[in-house]
Every structure is written in structure tokens, then in C-alpha cells.
Design a protein around this motif. Sequence first.
Motif, PDB file in Angstrom:
ATOM      1  N   TYR A 107      27.082 -11.718  58.340  1.00 44.79           N
ATOM      2  CA  TYR A 107      26.385 -12.727  59.140  1.00 44.79           C
ATOM      3  C   TYR A 107      27.318 -13.286  60.209  1.00 44.79           C
ATOM      4  O   TYR A 107      28.537 -13.222  60.060  1.00 44.79           O
ATOM      5  N   VAL A 108      26.732 -13.900  61.249  1.00 47.06           N
ATOM      6  CA  VAL A 108      27.546 -14.548  62.278  1.00 47.06           C
ATOM      7  C   VAL A 108      27.734 -16.023  61.940  1.00 47.06           C
ATOM      8  O   VAL A 108      26.901 -16.630  61.266  1.00 47.06           O
ATOM      9  N   ARG A 109      28.847 -16.558  62.405  1.00 45.93           N
ATOM     10  CA  ARG A 109      29.146 -17.976  62.189  1.00 45.93           C
ATOM     11  C   ARG A 109      27.986 -18.833  62.687  1.00 45.93           C
ATOM     12  O   ARG A 109      27.435 -18.575  63.743  1.00 45.93           O
ATOM     13  N   GLY A 110      27.634 -19.828  61.909  1.00 47.96           N
ATOM     14  CA  GLY A 110      26.481 -20.658  62.234  1.00 47.96           C
ATOM     15  C   GLY A 110      25.195 -20.090  61.652  1.00 47.96           C
ATOM     16  O   GLY A 110      24.154 -20.729  61.704  1.00 47.96           O
ATOM     17  N   GLY A 111      25.284 -18.882  61.094  1.00 48.05           N
ATOM     18  CA  GLY A 111      24.128 -18.254  60.475  1.00 48.05           C
ATOM     19  C   GLY A 111      24.489 -17.590  59.164  1.00 48.05           C
ATOM     20  O   GLY A 111      23.739 -16.767  58.646  1.00 48.05           O
ATOM     21  N   ILE A 112      25.667 -17.933  58.628  1.00 47.92           N
ATOM     22  CA  ILE A 112      26.077 -17.339  57.348  1.00 47.92           C
ATOM     23  C   ILE A 112      25.236 -17.950  56.234  1.00 47.92           C
ATOM     24  O   ILE A 112      25.169 -19.160  56.079  1.00 47.92           O
ATOM     25  N   SER A 113      24.594 -17.088  55.490  1.00 49.01           N
ATOM     26  CA  SER A 113      23.771 -17.520  54.364  1.00 49.01           C
ATOM     27  C   SER A 113      24.523 -17.234  53.070  1.00 49.01           C
ATOM     28  O   SER A 113      25.257 -16.252  52.986  1.00 49.01           O
ATOM     29  N   PRO A 114      24.319 -18.066  52.049  1.00 47.06           N
ATOM     30  CA  PRO A 114      24.918 -17.757  50.749  1.00 47.06           C
ATOM     31  C   PRO A 114      24.181 -16.605  50.062  1.00 47.06           C
ATOM     32  O   PRO A 114      24.656 -16.072  49.064  1.00 47.06           O
ATOM     33  N   LEU A 115      23.047 -16.204  50.610  1.00 49.59           N
ATOM     34  CA  LEU A 115      22.191 -15.173  50.020  1.00 49.59           C
ATOM     35  C   LEU A 115      22.261 -13.879  50.823  1.00 49.59           C
ATOM     36  O   LEU A 115      22.353 -13.905  52.053  1.00 49.59           O
ATOM     37  N   GLY A 116      22.180 -12.750  50.145  1.00 45.85           N
ATOM     38  CA  GLY A 116      22.084 -11.466  50.833  1.00 45.85           C
ATOM     39  C   GLY A 116      23.328 -11.060  51.598  1.00 45.85           C
ATOM     40  O   GLY A 116      23.239 -10.315  52.568  1.00 45.85           O
ATOM     41  N   GLN A 117      24.480 -11.519  51.149  1.00 43.61           N
ATOM     42  CA  GLN A 117      25.718 -11.174  51.845  1.00 43.61           C
ATOM     43  C   GLN A 117      26.084  -9.716  51.611  1.00 43.61           C
ATOM     44  O   GLN A 117      25.759  -9.136  50.579  1.00 43.61           O
ATOM     45  N   ARG A 118      26.770  -9.143  52.588  1.00 48.56           N
ATOM     46  CA  ARG A 118      27.202  -7.743  52.502  1.00 48.56           C
ATOM     47  C   ARG A 118      28.056  -7.516  51.260  1.00 48.56           C
ATOM     48  O   ARG A 118      27.904  -6.531  50.558  1.00 48.56           O
ATOM     49  N   LYS A 119      28.985  -8.434  51.006  1.00 50.20           N
ATOM     50  CA  LYS A 119      29.830  -8.363  49.813  1.00 50.20           C
ATOM     51  C   LYS A 119      29.634  -9.659  49.034  1.00 50.20           C
ATOM     52  O   LYS A 119      29.798 -10.743  49.577  1.00 50.20           O
ATOM     53  N   ARG A 120      29.272  -9.539  47.776  1.00 45.99           N
ATOM     54  CA  ARG A 120      29.035 -10.733  46.958  1.00 45.99           C
ATOM     55  C   ARG A 120      30.362 -11.433  46.681  1.00 45.99           C
ATOM     56  O   ARG A 120      31.303 -10.830  46.158  1.00 45.99           O
ATOM     57  N   LEU A 121      30.427 -12.687  47.051  1.00 42.86           N
ATOM     58  CA  LEU A 121      31.646 -13.483  46.880  1.00 42.86           C
ATOM     59  C   LEU A 121      31.414 -14.583  45.857  1.00 42.86           C
ATOM     60  O   LEU A 121      30.285 -15.045  45.691  1.00 42.86           O
ATOM     61  N   PRO A 122      32.485 -15.028  45.184  1.00 46.56           N
ATOM     62  CA  PRO A 122      32.334 -16.192  44.298  1.00 46.56           C
ATOM     63  C   PRO A 122      31.771 -17.350  45.127  1.00 46.56           C
ATOM     64  O   PRO A 122      32.179 -17.550  46.266  1.00 46.56           O
ATOM     65  N   THR A 123      30.828 -18.076  44.542  1.00 47.85           N
ATOM     66  CA  THR A 123      30.142 -19.137  45.270  1.00 47.85           C
ATOM     67  C   THR A 123      30.192 -20.435  44.479  1.00 47.85           C
ATOM     68  O   THR A 123      29.999 -20.438  43.268  1.00 47.85           O
ATOM     69  N   VAL A 124      30.436 -21.533  45.211  1.00 40.07           N
ATOM     70  CA  VAL A 124      30.415 -22.865  44.605  1.00 40.07           C
ATOM     71  C   VAL A 124      29.431 -23.715  45.398  1.00 40.07           C
ATOM     72  O   VAL A 124      29.533 -23.826  46.617  1.00 40.07           O
ATOM     73  N   LEU A 125      28.473 -24.286  44.700  1.00 44.44           N
ATOM     74  CA  LEU A 125      27.460 -25.159  45.287  1.00 44.44           C
ATOM     75  C   LEU A 125      27.827 -26.596  44.951  1.00 44.44           C
ATOM     76  O   LEU A 125      28.082 -26.908  43.783  1.00 44.44           O
ATOM     77  N   ASP A 126      27.856 -27.444  45.984  1.00 44.30           N
ATOM     78  CA  ASP A 126      28.202 -28.849  45.731  1.00 44.30           C
ATOM     79  C   ASP A 126      27.215 -29.450  44.732  1.00 44.30           C
ATOM     80  O   ASP A 126      25.998 -29.240  44.835  1.00 44.30           O
ATOM     81  N   ALA A 127      27.757 -30.201  43.785  1.00 43.72           N
ATOM     82  CA  ALA A 127      26.957 -30.786  42.707  1.00 43.72           C
ATOM     83  C   ALA A 127      25.862 -31.713  43.223  1.00 43.72           C
ATOM     84  O   ALA A 127      24.851 -31.908  42.536  1.00 43.72           O
ATOM     85  N   SER A 128      26.004 -32.254  44.428  1.00 44.59           N
ATOM     86  CA  SER A 128      24.978 -33.153  44.972  1.00 44.59           C
ATOM     87  C   SER A 128      23.642 -32.441  45.172  1.00 44.59           C
ATOM     88  O   SER A 128      22.597 -33.088  45.246  1.00 44.59           O
ATOM     89  N   ALA A 129      23.655 -31.125  45.229  1.00 46.47           N
ATOM     90  CA  ALA A 129      22.412 -30.363  45.415  1.00 46.47           C
ATOM     91  C   ALA A 129      21.434 -30.626  44.277  1.00 46.47           C
ATOM     92  O   ALA A 129      20.217 -30.667  44.494  1.00 46.47           O
ATOM     93  N   SER A 130      21.948 -30.838  43.083  1.00 47.61           N
ATOM     94  CA  SER A 130      21.074 -31.018  41.921  1.00 47.61           C
ATOM     95  C   SER A 130      20.275 -32.319  41.972  1.00 47.61           C
ATOM     96  O   SER A 130      19.336 -32.488  41.201  1.00 47.61           O
ATOM     97  N   ALA A 131      20.601 -33.207  42.903  1.00 43.88           N
ATOM     98  CA  ALA A 131      19.844 -34.454  43.051  1.00 43.88           C
ATOM     99  C   ALA A 131      18.540 -34.245  43.824  1.00 43.88           C
ATOM    100  O   ALA A 131      17.719 -35.157  43.913  1.00 43.88           O
ATOM    101  N   HIS A 132      18.343 -33.035  44.365  1.00 45.36           N
ATOM    102  CA  HIS A 132      17.176 -32.763  45.198  1.00 45.36           C
ATOM    103  C   HIS A 132      16.277 -31.708  44.558  1.00 45.36           C
ATOM    104  O   HIS A 132      16.762 -30.791  43.901  1.00 45.36           O
TER     105      HIS A 132
END
Length: 167
Positions: A107-132
Motif C-alpha cells: 500500500y502507499v503511505r496514507g492508504g496503508i491498511s492493516p488488512l490485506g497486506q502483501r506480507k502479514r506483519l505482527p499487528t498491535v491495535l490500541d486498546a482504546s478501540a474496544s471502547a467503540h
Amino acid sequence: MPKKPNKKQPSGGTPATVALTAAGVDFTVHSYDHDPSHPSYGEEAAEAMGVSPDRVFKTLVADVDGALTVAVVPVAGTLDLKALATAVGGKRAAMADPALAERTTGYVRGGISPLGQRKRLPTVLDASASAHTTICVSAGRRGLEVELSPASLAGLTNATLAPIGRA
């Protein structure tokens, strides 16, 4: 019989929307006209969609002890690199070279998605997400976001939930 997409998506989709559809996850696509002069991709997305910036998350790629790692944090704040390193059992983290992040994710900068990446990388989601109930992340290009539940995002990316964002 083939599965139908859960929500309308642009013709052809992006690797992110294709991955969501293939997984059978409920999501909504939001598109807007990207303004290249806007100083912040994430804030632009929140404004354009009329969504609170604490529900719109940016995808950042960092280098943690020599390994690329994805951090997903609210656009309203910043990434705490030390907290990210700790979340993945590392010692040091720094932002990755943008060209390397683009090559690795597809993906290009400003459009990088955590989903569907060419190479699967370790991912950390900020805990504040669970409040929504739902959050928005890049759908794989500037001007395109997907809205989905934090649990769906964490499940599809095998993300660790940790407090990695700073207000």
C-alpha cells in the motif's frame, strides 16, 4: 454458490475489502475525495466522514528490534513507540522507512491498511478501540475507509490489544 459481499464495495475492491469479503465480516466502505494538500490523512478521513477522530484509526509501520510491526492507533493521538515495543516483547521501536513500509505492505503511505497486506506483519491495535462498537481504518487507498468492529479487525489481523496510543 459464491458468497455475496456483505456491503457495497468499489468495483474490484482493494486487497483489504477483498479480505474482509472473503472472511465474511460485516463492514461498511466509506469513500471521500482525498485532498493532497491536507496535512493529516487520518484527520482528513474523520472530517470527510463526519466521524469522531477517536473512532478513526491510522495504520503505522514501525521497526521493533529489526522486525516490521503494524500499529493501529486513533488519528486523534500519536503512537507511543516504547509501548509498542513492550506490547510485542521488544526493546526498541522506531518508525519504519516509508518506502520499506510501502513495499512490504503493498500500500502507499496514507492508504496503508492493516488488512490485506502483501506480507502479514505482527499487528498491535490500541486498546482504546474496544471502547467503540465500530472503528474506521484505511481500506487500502487514500480516500477509502472501512468501518468494522474492533473484534473483527483484531481477529483478522491476529492483533494484540495494548495501550500503544497517546492523546
